[in-house]
Design a protein around this motif. Structure first.
Motif, mmCIF file in Angstrom:
data_model
loop_
_atom_site.group_PDB
_atom_site.id
_atom_site.type_symbol
_atom_site.label_atom_id
_atom_site.label_comp_id
_atom_site.label_asym_id
_atom_site.label_seq_id
_atom_site.Cartn_x
_atom_site.Cartn_y
_atom_site.Cartn_z
ATOM 1 N N LYS A 56 0.838 -1.199 0.000
ATOM 2 C CA LYS A 56 0.000 0.000 0.000
ATOM 3 C C LYS A 56 0.874 1.249 0.000
ATOM 4 O O LYS A 56 1.961 1.263 0.558
ATOM 5 N N SER A 63 -0.883 7.003 7.183
ATOM 6 C CA SER A 63 -0.088 6.044 6.432
ATOM 7 C C SER A 63 -0.247 4.617 6.962
ATOM 8 O O SER A 63 -0.209 4.388 8.174
ATOM 9 N N PRO A 64 -0.370 3.631 6.048
ATOM 10 C CA PRO A 64 -0.400 2.230 6.481
ATOM 11 C C PRO A 64 0.956 1.738 6.971
ATOM 12 O O PRO A 64 1.056 0.645 7.528
ATOM 13 N N ALA A 77 3.659 -0.620 11.374
ATOM 14 C CA ALA A 77 3.721 -1.780 10.474
ATOM 15 C C ALA A 77 5.044 -2.527 10.570
ATOM 16 O O ALA A 77 5.293 -3.453 9.798
#
Length: 211
Positions: free
Chosen positions: A130, A163-164, A168
């Motif tokens: 992504k 933001s992904p 993460a």
């Protein structure tokens, strides 16, 4: 950057930004111009670790590997972002190119995981594809609706999107100097683990209902 030779060489790159590099000629060491951002050509026992780094807008016009190329040795790529790197039409591996050695990619954001983004055998795990939502072309802080450090104004600002790549990273890694809220999970990219890491949208321990 060229990481070359040495049977027992061990090199670590952390919290680094590789942006806007253009490979216009060979590597200067008899090679064919691998890797506009980084070329790794270690002996079999050598290891390079790239942790919490960001590679973006690098272009290789004379060889394979827009961001990173691995010819020999071992590359461990972790908690990093490789996004929108490129190669000329005759070449491949826009993000990663491997023609030798061992490539391990864990907890990273890549533009894609197949050809022409990644060329050659690679052990990929916990990879997202992504858009990491950088603040801008030259400001690679991650957008956050909770808070993002703005180096131009030297203050925290809030974005519409988050933001992904926030939270993460590897949950087993320490968050370092990241400010709260951080959910105790390190961010991807060059600012992960630092005081300039973008803030988590949800605080640690948040309970989700109705999803």
């Amino acid at each position: 950057v060229c990481v070359d030779n040495g049977a027992n060489t061990s090199a670590t790159f952390s919290n680094c930004i590789f942006r806007g590099n253009v490979a216009l000629q060979g590597d200067g060491m008899g090679g064919s111009g691998y890797g506009a951002g980084m070329w790794i050509n270690l002996a079999a026992a050598g290891t390079a670790r790239v942790v919490n780094c960001t590679f973006t807008a690098n272009t290789n016009l004379l060889g394979h590997g827009g961001a990173i190329a691995l010819s020999s040795g071992t590359l461990i790529l972790k908690n990093s972002i490789l996004w929108s790197n490129n190669v000329a039409a005759a070449y491949t591996g826009k993000e990663l190119y491997r023609n030798g050695g061992t490539l391990r990619v864990d907890y990273c954001a890549l533009t894609g995981t197949n050809e022409p983004m990644v060329t050659g055998e690679a052990a990929l795990s916990n990879v997202i594809t992504k858009d990491p939502l950088f603040a801008g072309a030259t400001d690679l802080h991650l957008q956050s609706a909770r808070g993002r450090w703005n180096p131009e104004t030297a203050e925290w600002t809030k974005d519409t999107l988050t933001s992904p790549a926030i939270d993460a990273g590897d949950p087993a890694d320490p968050v370092g100097m990241e400010l709260e809220p951080n959910r105790r999970v390190i961010n991807l990219g060059a600012y992960g683990g630092t005081v300039e890491a973008s803030l988590s949208f949800f605080p640690r321990g948040a309970v989700f209902t109705g999803w």
